[in-house]
Design a protein around this motif. Sequence first.
Motif, PDB file in Angstrom:
ATOM      1  N   ARG A  91       0.858  -1.184   0.000  1.00 33.62           N
ATOM      2  CA  ARG A  91       0.000   0.000   0.000  1.00 33.62           C
ATOM      3  C   ARG A  91       0.894   1.233   0.000  1.00 33.62           C
ATOM      4  N   HIS A  92       0.798   2.014  -1.055  1.00 31.71           N
ATOM      5  CA  HIS A  92       1.629   3.204  -1.194  1.00 31.71           C
ATOM      6  C   HIS A  92       0.970   4.099  -2.244  1.00 31.71           C
ATOM      7  N   TYR A  93       1.340   5.378  -2.252  1.00 32.75           N
ATOM      8  CA  TYR A  93       0.811   6.325  -3.258  1.00 32.75           C
ATOM      9  C   TYR A  93      -0.719   6.358  -3.257  1.00 32.75           C
ATOM     10  N   ALA A  94      -1.338   6.099  -2.099  1.00 33.60           N
ATOM     11  CA  ALA A  94      -2.779   5.845  -2.067  1.00 33.60           C
ATOM     12  C   ALA A  94      -3.581   7.060  -1.620  1.00 33.60           C
ATOM     13  N   LEU A  97      -0.737  11.486 -13.093  1.00 34.63           N
ATOM     14  CA  LEU A  97      -1.339  10.414 -12.296  1.00 34.63           C
ATOM     15  C   LEU A  97      -1.614  10.845 -10.864  1.00 34.63           C
ATOM     16  N   TYR A  98      -0.610  11.386 -10.172  1.00 34.57           N
ATOM     17  CA  TYR A  98      -0.793  11.722  -8.764  1.00 34.57           C
ATOM     18  C   TYR A  98      -1.741  12.895  -8.579  1.00 34.57           C
ATOM     19  N   ASP A  99      -1.718  13.836  -9.502  1.00 37.12           N
ATOM     20  CA  ASP A  99      -2.676  14.933  -9.438  1.00 37.12           C
ATOM     21  C   ASP A  99      -4.092  14.387  -9.576  1.00 37.12           C
ATOM     22  N   ALA A 100      -4.270  13.397 -10.448  1.00 36.75           N
ATOM     23  CA  ALA A 100      -5.588  12.786 -10.627  1.00 36.75           C
ATOM     24  C   ALA A 100      -6.030  12.052  -9.369  1.00 36.75           C
ATOM     25  N   LEU A 101      -5.119  11.311  -8.743  1.00 38.28           N
ATOM     26  CA  LEU A 101      -5.459  10.606  -7.508  1.00 38.28           C
ATOM     27  C   LEU A 101      -5.849  11.584  -6.409  1.00 38.28           C
ATOM     28  N   ARG A 102      -5.167  12.709  -6.346  1.00 41.36           N
ATOM     29  CA  ARG A 102      -5.510  13.723  -5.337  1.00 41.36           C
ATOM     30  C   ARG A 102      -6.856  14.363  -5.651  1.00 41.36           C
ATOM     31  N   ARG A 103      -7.162  14.556  -6.920  1.00 39.74           N
ATOM     32  CA  ARG A 103      -8.471  15.116  -7.291  1.00 39.74           C
ATOM     33  C   ARG A 103      -9.600  14.162  -6.901  1.00 39.74           C
ATOM     34  N   CYS A 104      -9.342  12.869  -6.981  1.00 40.05           N
ATOM     35  CA  CYS A 104     -10.341  11.896  -6.523  1.00 40.05           C
ATOM     36  C   CYS A 104     -10.660  12.104  -5.046  1.00 40.05           C
ATOM     37  N   LEU A 151     -13.465   3.885  -8.113  1.00 35.46           N
ATOM     38  CA  LEU A 151     -13.340   2.757  -9.039  1.00 35.46           C
ATOM     39  C   LEU A 151     -12.329   3.166 -10.097  1.00 35.46           C
ATOM     40  N   ALA A 152     -11.187   2.502 -10.115  1.00 32.00           N
ATOM     41  CA  ALA A 152     -10.101   2.873 -11.020  1.00 32.00           C
ATOM     42  C   ALA A 152      -9.880   1.781 -12.050  1.00 32.00           C
ATOM     43  N   VAL A 153      -9.588   2.202 -13.281  1.00 31.86           N
ATOM     44  CA  VAL A 153      -9.344   1.273 -14.376  1.00 31.86           C
ATOM     45  C   VAL A 153      -7.868   1.315 -14.738  1.00 31.86           C
ATOM     46  N   GLN A 154      -7.232   0.159 -14.741  1.00 32.51           N
ATOM     47  CA  GLN A 154      -5.800   0.040 -15.035  1.00 32.51           C
ATOM     48  C   GLN A 154      -5.519   0.324 -16.517  1.00 32.51           C
ATOM     49  N   VAL A 155      -4.335   0.870 -16.789  1.00 35.34           N
ATOM     50  CA  VAL A 155      -3.907   0.995 -18.182  1.00 35.34           C
ATOM     51  C   VAL A 155      -3.663  -0.399 -18.744  1.00 35.34           C
ATOM     52  N   ARG A 214       2.111   1.874  -9.680  1.00 43.31           N
ATOM     53  CA  ARG A 214       1.569   2.872  -8.763  1.00 43.31           C
ATOM     54  C   ARG A 214       0.087   2.671  -8.516  1.00 43.31           C
ATOM     55  N   LEU A 215      -0.670   2.331  -9.554  1.00 45.00           N
ATOM     56  CA  LEU A 215      -2.097   2.106  -9.370  1.00 45.00           C
ATOM     57  C   LEU A 215      -2.366   0.856  -8.526  1.00 45.00           C
ATOM     58  N   ARG A 216      -1.576  -0.171  -8.710  1.00 42.33           N
ATOM     59  CA  ARG A 216      -1.756  -1.376  -7.897  1.00 42.33           C
ATOM     60  C   ARG A 216      -1.476  -1.078  -6.429  1.00 42.33           C
ATOM     61  N   ARG A 217      -0.432  -0.306  -6.155  1.00 41.98           N
ATOM     62  CA  ARG A 217      -0.125   0.040  -4.756  1.00 41.98           C
ATOM     63  C   ARG A 217      -1.163   0.999  -4.178  1.00 41.98           C
ATOM     64  N   ALA A 218      -1.685   1.886  -5.008  1.00 40.56           N
ATOM     65  CA  ALA A 218      -2.731   2.797  -4.547  1.00 40.56           C
ATOM     66  C   ALA A 218      -3.993   2.048  -4.143  1.00 40.56           C
ATOM     67  N   SER A 219      -4.195   0.857  -4.720  1.00 38.42           N
ATOM     68  CA  SER A 219      -5.384   0.068  -4.394  1.00 38.42           C
ATOM     69  C   SER A 219      -5.231  -0.754  -3.126  1.00 38.42           C
TER      70      SER A 219
END
Length: 367
Positions: free
Chosen positions: A233-236, A311-318, A328-332, A345-350
């Motif tokens: 769990r990181h970048y979450a 990516l990180y700006d988008a995660l913060r906007r969420c 609900l996030a969709v992987q590239v 990063r997306l896997r760790r954010a989840s």
Amino acid sequence: MAEILEIDPNAPADDAIERAAAIIRAGGLVAFPTETVYGLGADATNASAVRRIFHAKGRPATDPLIVHVASVADALAVVSHLPPGAEQLARAFWPGPLTLVMPRAASIGDEVTAGLDTVAVRVPAHPIAQALVRAARVPVAAPSANLFSRPSPTRAEHVERDLGDRIDLIIDGGPTMVGIESTVVDLTVDPPVVLRPGGVTLERLSAVLPAMTLRQADARGDTAMPAPGMLSRHYAPTTPLTLYEGDPQAIVQLVGTELRSALTANEPVVVLAPSEQLQAIRSFIHGNGDGLLVLVDLGLESAPEVIAAHLYDALRRCDEVVSARRILAVQVTGTDGINLAIRDRLRRASAGHIVSVPPGEQAPTRD
């Protein structure tokens, strides 16, 4: 609150850089832009200053820091020797978003390295970072300038939001360029191992050192980690995030079904996805969900460097959708180049909340 000092990234003013460098030499904490993300810098040879980094971030002592230096020559002061492959990688990618794990010198204490006999070193390419490290005249330990496990900061306002009342100075040099942290390569093993994918792709590294491999396992939080950014769990974001990955058409159906259920229950929800999938999801729900559904666009999959940068700006906007109970996030779908780092990063954010749909299958499986 920390002072915010605006500096032109294309022409950093000497007097402004010297002010920031003096704070670092005096044992203070300075947030500054690198080409990857904003870093939180302190004198790597000052144990008290380094401990302040861990306290400000809420970072566990088992998570080592990256030491920033201005040149390969300066790197020789923080490592005992350059292992095989170091010179070739340094010539190819320094300055730039590559961190090399090497045997540490006696000048670097346990606080920086989590007690390991190795140290992570890089030469940043950002003009402000370069100027600051040169002016500081000391190696600068600098993890990302955010609260531990949160999305890394790519703008000064991200730093202010997380750490504004915990540090001395924030240099505002505008948005960062790469947006994903540096690639970390362990050169103390044979063959060399990529511990964290990042701004320098595995393909480019392998072109220089063909034997390069990729570590797949996550690190444990209760023992010293070989490099930062290796926890599951990181970048979450603070809002729980479920990641959907695999067959694109099946994922659109799954996410659409989840959305319909949430909207029927009047549950606010955020969807984070690449442009192509987001458009399909939007059409799947036929425009319903006004006031309950927020769509956050990662960007086109055909431009993964743009996705990485935002990516990180988008995660913060969420997370700014304060009423939302889940993301609900969709992987590239890409797996090569910078996509490898985005996927990581997306896997760790989840935090392991992943719904996987193998190609050609409709029923999901959970990791």
